[in-house]
Enzyme design. Structure first.
Site, PDB file in Angstrom:
ATOM      1  CD  GLU A  19    -113.329 -59.902  15.963  1.00 24.46           C
ATOM      2  OE1 GLU A  19    -113.907 -60.858  16.523  1.00 24.46           O
ATOM      3  OE2 GLU A  19    -113.462 -58.728  16.330  1.00 24.46           O
TER       4      GLU A  19
ATOM      5  CG  ASP B 116    -113.287 -65.778  18.713  1.00 27.99           C
ATOM      6  OD1 ASP B 116    -113.002 -65.784  19.926  1.00 27.99           O
ATOM      7  OD2 ASP B 116    -113.173 -64.775  17.994  1.00 27.99           O
TER       8      ASP B 116
ATOM      9  CG  ASP C  31    -108.152 -58.318  17.942  1.00 32.51           C
ATOM     10  OD1 ASP C  31    -109.318 -57.892  17.853  1.00 32.51           O
ATOM     11  OD2 ASP C  31    -107.839 -59.306  18.639  1.00 32.51           O
TER      12      ASP C  31
ATOM     13  CE  LYS D 298    -115.418 -56.008  18.291  1.00 34.71           C
ATOM     14  NZ  LYS D 298    -114.286 -56.940  18.241  1.00 34.71           N
TER      15      LYS D 298
END
Ligand code: AMP
Length: 607
Positions: free
Chosen positions: A155, A177, A17, A78
């Site tokens: 994800e 999430d 992850d 990211k």
């Protein structure tokens, strides 16, 4: 032996992850994924930097130097993946792929140390909304790190796999999430190990950082108003300290109804040091949170609409991301979707664990979902409150909710009803009904000799339930004003009442409800014509008053929504409304409940 000199094992695939703030790596053994920890740490902060000597540092060490040496530290890379821009670290500029490769290398080595052999392949997760360019950049980062990226998976797909791997048939899940800075909601379908993202929505400006800011605002208001310090917001150092305290307080409020924030020497006024000591309450925090949660629920509606799904068609709702530990989130999702979400797989780890499951599948292994012990029931107590908008003496207040991971612990505050009240009865119930009397009573504790002064700030009893892996429910109550405590244990809390016993209890209560209808304390009201009279007559069929009331409310809303409803919905609504009215007339409570729920679901989209 350094990892580089070991022979690469072509068969081993790891799951990664690669997060904005934190990253984790999972390996799989015997079909079960696990997170690789090092020095007791499962999380590797996604930070890269150069130390004083120009050597690359990754993780905690890089994060620790970020404030002191921002020019040679890179955070949150990211966000730039696939953008084509470069970032400066020390004297040189690097692509986002290169910076990410350092993080991946650190994870790869971590896995290699745990496995005792080198690793050459990985499954890496990316957000569902990542574009092709962002996915390609992630793949390149893997290659730069010396990893063949066998699969890039979404994800939410990984989260679904961590729960549902190996499940039979077709399952549809909603993954909610909520992390530190972003919020994503996805509807995914899983069928024979293949997961498809049906729809995704979200807000990349919504997350735990916003909640820290809410708490910080309360601390700043306190500093200004109570300590009389005017320019606190301009003091950058103080703001940094308060922001850290705010995050700590926010996290504590997930388990406690109150938290005390203390900071020494926040300012000097007239030559005197001023200290901060203030109490924050979960109730205030939850109020502040409401607009943010509303925004997230709008995204939930959008994702469901885009996927063409109704809430009742969801097999599971999953919680991912650290911020979903805030209990209010599970509560609003339960209200909105009609089912309790699952958060038992650690919300910080379930994406990496799912990547591990996918790695296992790629290796041709039979994989299992990440099984954890959860409580199948909700445990709570009873208060003088309200039920369906009416005052009621037995409102059920859940403390530990169904599906909570074990061991589970939760504290809430309760108040006495009267001044000078000397004792309080803490009744422990197990069940899901908002009416405590329809749940199963599994214990009672008496707290005598209370000393509750009217108007005192520290009124109330703090009641803690803690449920352990052996099914023992420990009950602890403390009087805030005096610090006096009582403790007790309900043994075999989970085992004692299975579904059967609960069903029996419900039947017993329903029977009583039908007979003892005097209307007191929310008991069953005589339905239809008043019973009694001289001639015994068959009792008119009737549904319980709460069913009737809820159905009545839904029918009224449906009437209102009917005109503006699209033609295809209108027809279905009219049919449902007619059937519901018939069911009410016939006293078919269960059917009325089902029809009402169906109607509610249509209204959910229209309103
Ligand atoms: P993630 O990006 O998924 O690691 O989530 C990080 C966010 O979760 C940060 O804003 C944390 O403050 C927040 N967080 C972690 N634990 C808790 C908790 N118990 N209650 C509330 N927020 C939490």
């Amino acid at each position: 032996m350094p990892a580089e000199t070991r022979a690469a094992d072509d068969d081993t695939i790891i799951g990664i992850d690669l997060g904005t703030t934190n990253s984790e790596v999972a390996i799989i053994a015997g079909g079960k994924p696990s997170i690789v920890e090092e020095g007791g740490e499962a999380i590797l902060p996604s930070c890269v930097g150069l130390d004083d000597h120009g050597a690359v540092v990754v993780g905690r060490q890089a994060r620790n130097q970020a404030a002191a040496a921002p020019e040679r530290t890179v955070l949150s890379i990211k966000r730039l993946m696939g953008s084509g821009t470069q970032v400066r670290m020390g004297k040189e500029a690097y692509t986002p792929q290169e910076i990410s490769a350092f993080v991946l290398k650190a994870l790869k080595e971590r896995a290699a140390r745990a496995l005792g052999r080198d690793v050459g392949k990985a499954v890496i997760t990316v957000p569902a909304y990542f574009t092709d360019a962002q996915r390609q950049a992630t793949r390149e980062a893997g290659e730069i790190a010396g990893l063949t990226v066998v699969r890039i998976i979404n994800e939410p797909t990984a989260a679904a796999l961590s729960y549902e791997s190996g499940a039979a048939g077709s399952r549809t899940l909603l993954v909610y999430d909520l992390g530190g800075g972003t919020f994503d909601v996805s509807v995914v379908r899983i069928e024979q190990g293949v997961v498809e993202v049906l729809a995704t929505a979200g807000d990349n400006q919504l997350g735990g950082d916003d909640f820290d800011a809410l708490v910080l605002e309360r601390l700043n208001a306190h500093v200004e108003q109570e300590l009389g310090i005017e320019n606190a917001r301009d003091d950058r150092l103080l703001q940094a300290r308060l922001r850290r305290s705010a995050e700590r307080a926010k996290i504590e409020l997930s388990d406690q109804p109150y938290v005390r924030v203390e900071e020494d020497h926040v300012a000097t006024v007239d030559g005197e040091a001023r200290h901060l000591a203030c109490e924050l309450t979960r109730a205030d925090f939850e109020r502040d949170l409401e607009p943010f949660l509303d925004r997230s629920l709008q995204a939930v509606t959008t994702a469901l609409q885009d996927a063409g799904m109704r809430p009742s068609e969801l097999d599971r709702v999953l919680l991912v991301g650290g911020s979903t530990r805030i209990p209010r989130i599970a509560a609003v999702l339960t209200e909105r979707l009609g089912q309790e979400p699952h958060g038992e797989v650690d919300p910080d780890m379930c994406v990496a664990l799912g990547a591990g499951v996918q790695a296992g599948l790629e290796m041709g292994q039979d994989t299992q979902a990440v099984l954890v012990d959860i409580t199948p029931y909700t445990f709570g107590t009873r208060v003088e409150g309200e039920l369906y908008g009416r005052p009621y003496a037995h409102e059920f207040v859940p403390l530990i909710r169904r599906n909570s991971k074990l061991p589970a612990i939760r504290t809430d505050v309760f108040f006495t009803l009267f001044e000078d009240q000397e004792e309080a009865e803490i009744k422990v119930y197990q069940g899901e009904d908002p009416d405590a009397l329809k749940n199963v009573e599994i214990g009672t504790f008496l707290f005598g000799g209370l000393n509750q002064r009217e108007g005192a700030r520290d009124r109330g009893l703090l009641v803690t339930y803690s449920l352990d892996l052996d099914g023992l429910l420990h009950v602890h109550a403390r009087e805030r004003a005096t610090g006096r405590e009582i403790r007790g244990v309900v043994e075999n809390a989970i085992g004692r009442t299975g579904a059967e016993a609960l069903g029996e209890a419900r039947e017993r209560v329903s029977a009583l409800w039908g007979e003892a209808g005097d209307g007191a304390e929310g008991g069953a009201e005589p339905a239809g014509e008043a019973a009694g009279g001289v001639e015994p007559s068959p009792a008119p069929a009737a549904v319980p008053p709460d069913v009737a009331r809820e159905a009545g409310e839904t029918l009224a809303r449906a009437e209102q929504a009917l005109e503006a409803a699209p033609a295809e919905d209108r027809e279905e609504m009219i049919d449902l409304m007619e059937d519901l009215r018939d069911a009410l007339k016939e006293g078919a409570a269960e059917r009325a409940g089902e029809l009402r729920r169906e109607l509610d679901e249509i209204l959910f989209y229209l309103e």
